[in-house]
Design an enzyme around this catalytic site. Structure first.
Site, PDB file in Angstrom:
ATOM      1  N   PHE A  74       0.853  -1.184   0.000  1.00 44.68           N
ATOM      2  CA  PHE A  74       0.000   0.000   0.000  1.00 44.68           C
ATOM      3  C   PHE A  74       0.891   1.238   0.000  1.00 44.68           C
ATOM      4  CE2 PHE A  74      -3.382   2.851   1.267  1.00 44.68           C
ATOM      5  CZ  PHE A  74      -4.529   2.225   0.805  1.00 44.68           C
TER       6      PHE A  74
ATOM      7  N   HIS B  86      -0.617  -5.373   6.948  1.00 45.56           N
ATOM      8  CA  HIS B  86      -1.588  -5.355   5.851  1.00 45.56           C
ATOM      9  C   HIS B  86      -0.928  -5.705   4.518  1.00 45.56           C
ATOM     10  CE1 HIS B  86      -4.777  -3.611   8.375  1.00 45.56           C
ATOM     11  NE2 HIS B  86      -3.765  -3.002   8.973  1.00 45.56           N
TER      12      HIS B  86
ATOM     13  N   HIS C 214      -4.509 -10.476   3.609  1.00 47.11           N
ATOM     14  CA  HIS C 214      -4.555 -10.142   5.039  1.00 47.11           C
ATOM     15  C   HIS C 214      -5.983  -9.862   5.501  1.00 47.11           C
ATOM     16  CE1 HIS C 214      -4.601  -6.177   3.095  1.00 47.11           C
ATOM     17  NE2 HIS C 214      -5.231  -5.756   4.189  1.00 47.11           N
TER      18      HIS C 214
ATOM     19  N   ASP D 243      -8.345  -7.352   8.113  1.00 46.14           N
ATOM     20  CA  ASP D 243      -8.407  -6.121   8.894  1.00 46.14           C
ATOM     21  C   ASP D 243      -9.122  -6.424  10.202  1.00 46.14           C
ATOM     22  OD1 ASP D 243      -7.280  -4.704   6.828  1.00 46.14           O
ATOM     23  OD2 ASP D 243      -9.127  -3.666   6.247  1.00 46.14           O
TER      24      ASP D 243
ATOM     25  N   HIS E 177      -8.228  -1.494  13.255  1.00 48.59           N
ATOM     26  CA  HIS E 177      -7.622  -0.803  12.112  1.00 48.59           C
ATOM     27  C   HIS E 177      -8.325   0.524  11.834  1.00 48.59           C
ATOM     28  CE1 HIS E 177      -5.516  -0.205   8.409  1.00 48.59           C
ATOM     29  NE2 HIS E 177      -6.519  -0.539   7.610  1.00 48.59           N
TER      30      HIS E 177
ATOM     31  N   HIS F 186     -15.564   0.219   4.773  1.00 47.10           N
ATOM     32  CA  HIS F 186     -15.074  -0.386   6.016  1.00 47.10           C
ATOM     33  C   HIS F 186     -16.081  -0.187   7.151  1.00 47.10           C
ATOM     34  CE1 HIS F 186     -11.004  -0.497   4.153  1.00 47.10           C
ATOM     35  NE2 HIS F 186     -10.702  -1.366   5.096  1.00 47.10           N
TER      36      HIS F 186
ATOM     37  N   GLU G  33      -8.728  -9.170   2.607  1.00 49.66           N
ATOM     38  CA  GLU G  33      -8.349  -8.425   1.413  1.00 49.66           C
ATOM     39  C   GLU G  33      -7.158  -9.056   0.693  1.00 49.66           C
ATOM     40  OE1 GLU G  33      -9.757  -3.974   2.911  1.00 49.66           O
ATOM     41  OE2 GLU G  33      -7.775  -4.720   3.491  1.00 49.66           O
TER      42      GLU G  33
END
Length: 217
Positions: free
Chosen positions: A20, A50, A54, A56, A60, A161, A173
């Protein structure tokens, strides 16, 4: 006939994998070699929780939410429906409505984004927050996606989210689903029991005893 083999739907953790933007990249290296220790090679890893495939944890996106080690592991083991939503760039409740979800409390979405673990996408399909109400009505407790996030990377309000969180739907994800036929599977995607963590890499796998399709009406 015996059960079918497990299908790996995880991104391999490699030193050249995408991460990311702005987050900590993954790195594996040897701390000590067998030549140095006289007995064993000893490696170390660094990287974001992440990275790659992974989960969440609520912590998070909610500082008062549960951390990874507080989550029920049953969330990440059990029947899952793999749904092909690659025909659209915006996934809404209407996108999901034609699918038969009865009996599966987990859904995995195969989107239009090709699986390229070594390249972070410049654009990716959008999940509309409206899916949260629809999934909740059908008893879904886990949503998995083959994109880096259920919200756009530039999002600050993380609408999807939070909509999912409001319905107690957990998030998985960066799956690899291009090689998976839509249908019903047994899913195992266990996070590491990292104390106080906001997420964790997982080794996600599927197994289908009979190739039962998740047919549309």
């Amino acid at each position: 006939m015996g059960q079918s083999k497990w299908i790996d739907i995880s991104q391999p953790l490699t030193n050249d994998m995408a991460h990311f933007p702005g987050d900590t990249p993954f790195k594996y290296e040897l701390t000590y070699t067998k030549q140095q220790t006289g007995s064993v090679n000893v490696g170390q890893i660094t990287g974001s929780v992440h990275i790659g495939t992974h989960i969440d944890a609520p912590f998070h996106y909610d500082s008062d939410g549960k951390t990874v080690d507080q989550l029920e592991i049953d969330l990440y083991i059990g029947e899952a429906a793999v749904l092909d939503v690659s025909h659209t760039e915006k996934i809404t409740a209407e996108t999901l409505r034609p699918f038969k979800l009865h009996g599966a409390s987990r859904v995995l979405l195969r989107t239009s984004l090709p699986n390229h673990p070594k390249r972070f996408p410049s654009q990716m399909p959008e999940l509309d927050p409206s899916i949260a109400d629809f999934l909740d009505e059908h008893g879904i407790k886990l949503i998995g996606v083959d994109v880096p996030s259920v919200d756009p990377p530039e999002s600050k309000d993380l609408a999807a989210h939070h909509a999912l969180y409001d319905k107690d739907i957990y998030i998985l994800e960066n799956l690899m689903l291009d090689h998976v036929t839509p249908g019903r599977y047994e899913l195992v995607a266990l996070p590491l029991a990292i104390g106080g963590a906001d997420g964790s890499p997982v080794r996600a796998v599927l197994r289908s005893a009979n190739a039962q399709e998740a047919n549309t009406t």
